[in-house]
Motif scaffolding. Sequence first.
Motif, short mmCIF file in Angstrom:
data_model
loop_
_atom_site.label_atom_id
_atom_site.label_comp_id
_atom_site.label_asym_id
_atom_site.label_seq_id
_atom_site.Cartn_x
_atom_site.Cartn_y
_atom_site.Cartn_z
N GLU A 127 -31.21 -38.33 -34.66
CA GLU A 127 -30.86 -37.05 -34.02
C GLU A 127 -29.98 -37.26 -32.78
OE1 GLU A 127 -33.85 -34.04 -33.41
OE2 GLU A 127 -34.82 -34.58 -35.30
N PRO A 128 -30.30 -38.22 -31.87
CA PRO A 128 -29.40 -38.42 -30.73
C PRO A 128 -27.97 -38.79 -31.15
CG PRO A 128 -31.51 -39.44 -30.27
CD PRO A 128 -31.53 -38.99 -31.69
N GLN A 129 -27.84 -39.59 -32.22
CA GLN A 129 -26.50 -39.92 -32.70
C GLN A 129 -25.79 -38.69 -33.24
OE1 GLN A 129 -26.87 -43.03 -35.60
NE2 GLN A 129 -27.36 -44.61 -34.07
N ALA A 130 -26.52 -37.85 -33.98
CA ALA A 130 -25.92 -36.62 -34.51
C ALA A 130 -25.55 -35.68 -33.36
CB ALA A 130 -26.88 -35.95 -35.48
N GLN A 131 -26.37 -35.62 -32.31
CA GLN A 131 -26.04 -34.78 -31.15
C GLN A 131 -24.81 -35.32 -30.43
OE1 GLN A 131 -29.77 -34.89 -29.04
NE2 GLN A 131 -30.55 -33.06 -30.06
N GLY A 132 -24.72 -36.65 -30.33
CA GLY A 132 -23.53 -37.26 -29.72
C GLY A 132 -22.29 -36.98 -30.54
N ALA A 133 -22.42 -37.06 -31.87
CA ALA A 133 -21.26 -36.77 -32.73
C ALA A 133 -20.85 -35.31 -32.61
CB ALA A 133 -21.60 -37.10 -34.18
N LEU A 134 -21.84 -34.41 -32.49
CA LEU A 134 -21.52 -32.99 -32.32
C LEU A 134 -20.83 -32.77 -30.98
CD1 LEU A 134 -21.61 -30.06 -33.25
CD2 LEU A 134 -23.90 -29.90 -32.25
N ALA A 135 -21.32 -33.39 -29.93
CA ALA A 135 -20.69 -33.24 -28.61
C ALA A 135 -19.26 -33.77 -28.63
CB ALA A 135 -21.51 -33.99 -27.55
N ALA A 136 -19.03 -34.88 -29.31
CA ALA A 136 -17.67 -35.42 -29.42
C ALA A 136 -16.78 -34.48 -30.21
CB ALA A 136 -17.72 -36.80 -30.07
N ALA A 137 -17.34 -33.88 -31.29
CA ALA A 137 -16.55 -32.95 -32.10
C ALA A 137 -16.22 -31.70 -31.30
CB ALA A 137 -17.32 -32.60 -33.37
N ILE A 138 -17.16 -31.23 -30.49
CA ILE A 138 -16.89 -30.04 -29.65
C ILE A 138 -15.79 -30.36 -28.65
CG2 ILE A 138 -17.88 -28.57 -27.84
CD1 ILE A 138 -20.54 -28.64 -29.40
N SER A 139 -15.85 -31.52 -28.02
CA SER A 139 -14.83 -31.92 -27.05
C SER A 139 -13.47 -32.05 -27.73
CB SER A 139 -15.19 -33.25 -26.40
OG SER A 139 -16.39 -33.12 -25.67
N ALA A 140 -13.45 -32.69 -28.91
CA ALA A 140 -12.18 -32.86 -29.63
C ALA A 140 -11.63 -31.52 -30.06
CB ALA A 140 -12.39 -33.79 -30.83
N TYR A 141 -12.50 -30.61 -30.48
CA TYR A 141 -12.04 -29.29 -30.90
C TYR A 141 -11.50 -28.50 -29.71
CZ TYR A 141 -12.11 -24.63 -32.96
OH TYR A 141 -11.75 -23.38 -33.40
N ALA A 142 -12.15 -28.68 -28.54
CA ALA A 142 -11.72 -27.95 -27.34
C ALA A 142 -10.31 -28.35 -26.91
CB ALA A 142 -12.70 -28.18 -26.21
N VAL A 143 -9.93 -29.59 -27.12
CA VAL A 143 -8.59 -30.03 -26.70
C VAL A 143 -7.60 -30.02 -27.87
CG1 VAL A 143 -9.41 -31.39 -24.77
CG2 VAL A 143 -9.16 -32.48 -27.01
N GLY A 144 -8.08 -29.57 -29.05
CA GLY A 144 -7.19 -29.43 -30.18
C GLY A 144 -6.99 -30.70 -30.99
N ARG A 145 -7.84 -31.71 -30.81
CA ARG A 145 -7.69 -32.96 -31.56
C ARG A 145 -8.49 -32.96 -32.86
NH1 ARG A 145 -9.09 -37.50 -27.68
NH2 ARG A 145 -9.23 -38.59 -29.65
N ALA A 146 -9.36 -31.96 -33.05
CA ALA A 146 -10.14 -31.87 -34.28
C ALA A 146 -10.10 -30.43 -34.76
CB ALA A 146 -11.58 -32.30 -34.03
N ASP A 147 -10.22 -30.29 -36.08
CA ASP A 147 -10.20 -28.92 -36.62
C ASP A 147 -11.63 -28.36 -36.69
OD1 ASP A 147 -11.16 -30.52 -38.63
OD2 ASP A 147 -9.78 -29.79 -40.17
N PHE A 148 -11.72 -27.12 -37.09
CA PHE A 148 -13.00 -26.42 -37.13
C PHE A 148 -13.93 -27.03 -38.18
CE2 PHE A 148 -15.71 -22.69 -38.20
CZ PHE A 148 -16.26 -22.51 -36.95
#
Length: 186
Positions: A127-148
């Motif tokens: 779960e902590p790894q999945a939470q970290g991956a979600l936080a990274a995806a949110i950050s990447a999405y916020a700056v436009g480096r990842a899609d929805f």
Amino acid sequence: ALAARLLEENPRWAASRARAAAAAAKRKLAARMWLPDLKLSAGYGYRAAAGAGAERPDFVSIAAGATLPVWGSRKQGRAVAEAESRRRAAQLELTSLRHELLFSLQRLLDEDARLARQIELYTGDVEPQAQGALAAAISAYAVGRADFEALLAAQQALLRAQLERLMRVRDRLKVRAELAALVAEL
């Protein structure tokens, strides 16, 4: 400690022990049929006077007797053999039930420990790894480096990890309920 408690409190175990004790007692009783039966009796008879002045004295009688097992090999021998067979069967049933109960106990304890380790693994690592991956995806999405889609996949991975952990918690609670039922058998 649980094994001792299981064998002390389990009603199936108590009933099986009682059947084994009864079979042993019946075996002893069947063996006693080889002994002769001794009989003693005593009696007193009062006789009223007969007509025409004839006097009839009262009487006392004493009798002794014994029955001998003359046909012992046919009757008593078979009864003893049957009682011994039933005693052995009850003892084997008792042993079998003991093994069954202790095996069930050990299986449930092992399953509980396995599920506890898996819950700890999900709680501490997955779960902590999945939470970290979600936080990274949110950050990447916020700056436009990842899609929805990447953001949704990370969210789904976290939810799957949480669901898997909760399924193991559910399974462990089921095992604990089976364990309580086995030990208490209420």
